[in-house]
Design a protein around this motif. Structure first.
Motif, PDB file in Angstrom:
ATOM      1  N   GLY A 206      10.603   9.110   0.114  1.00 32.78           N
ATOM      2  CA  GLY A 206       9.933   8.104  -0.735  1.00 32.78           C
ATOM      3  C   GLY A 206       9.745   6.654  -0.244  1.00 32.78           C
ATOM      4  N   ILE A 207       9.481   6.567   1.090  1.00 29.78           N
ATOM      5  CA  ILE A 207       8.987   5.540   1.779  1.00 29.78           C
ATOM      6  C   ILE A 207       7.534   5.591   1.978  1.00 29.78           C
ATOM      7  CG2 ILE A 207       8.828   4.495   4.091  1.00 29.78           C
ATOM      8  CD1 ILE A 207      11.670   5.718   4.763  1.00 29.78           C
ATOM      9  N   PRO A 208       6.766   4.499   1.492  1.00 31.09           N
ATOM     10  CA  PRO A 208       5.139   4.392   1.273  1.00 31.09           C
ATOM     11  C   PRO A 208       4.598   4.262   2.742  1.00 31.09           C
ATOM     12  CG  PRO A 208       6.316   2.405   0.867  1.00 31.09           C
ATOM     13  CD  PRO A 208       7.487   3.214   1.047  1.00 31.09           C
TER      14      PRO A 208
END
Length: 208
Positions: A206-208
């Motif tokens: 979930g890290i952009p």
């Protein structure tokens, strides 16, 4: 003939175990670098030739215990239940290992396990050799995932991530136990960390 082969294999296993035990005792007493292979052979009462027949390198005298588990993740994938996904099987196996206090999960406070852990982490040559076993295990896992129908590149990428997660979880557990936290007390936190890690493997970080 079968019985004879069985006896021969058991004798080989006893010899292998005796050589390794003698080596580790010497290494723990005086340090890995201070003990030569010739001394290990003498204490184990075997020739250097016999020693190297069982252990190709000095490092293997200690790390064969890790090497014996090199394909564990791949084996779990191949032995999973019908209809069970590879990641689900690996998650289940790791959690079971925590409950059983398996050294592979890092959650073992047996004195002998802790002693070997400190020996390995405090010896650069052993750390380097251990990395080779870790890499081989990752390759084996990628092959097992490919056999399960995962595309080749995806299998390699997934194996790298899974191997990293298992290694990170085990290292954190062993560090905590080595610092004096009883395995029984660490267990709940270890389970929570494992559940979180495998969830992230499933859903993404979930890290952009």
């Amino acid at each position: 003939m079968t019985e004879e082969l069985g006896l021969r294999e058991r004798k080989k296993l006893r010899t292998r175990t005796a050589i390794s035990a003698a080596a580790i005792a010497l290494f723990l007493e005086r340090g890995f670098d201070a003990v030569g292979v010739a001394e290990v052979a003498r204490v184990a009462e075997v020739s250097k030739r016999t020693l190297f027949a069982y252990f190709p390198s000095k490092e293997d005298l200690v790390l064969h215990r890790f090497a014996d588990h090199e394909t564990d993740a791949a084996d779990v994938v191949r032995a999973r239940r019908a209809g069970q996904g590879p990641l689900s099987a690996l998650r289940e196996a790791f959690l079971r290992g925590l409950s059983e206090r398996s050294p592979v999960t890092g959650l073992s406070d047996e004195p002998a396990v802790l002693a070997v852990f400190r020996l390995v982490t405090g010896t650069p040559a052993l750390v380097a050799r251990l990395a080779e076993f870790t890499s081989a295990g990752e390759v084996a896992l990628a092959a097992a995932l490919a056999e399960a129908g995962v595309a080749a590149l995806d299998a390699e990428l997934a194996a790298a991530q899974i191997a990293a997660v298992r290694r990170t979880l085990a290292a954190a557990n062993m560090a905590a136990v080595a610092a004096g936290v009883p395995a029984a007390r660490r267990h709940r936190e270890a389970v929570e960390a494992a559940e979180r890690a495998f969830t992230l493997l499933t859903t993404g970080v979930g890290i952009p």
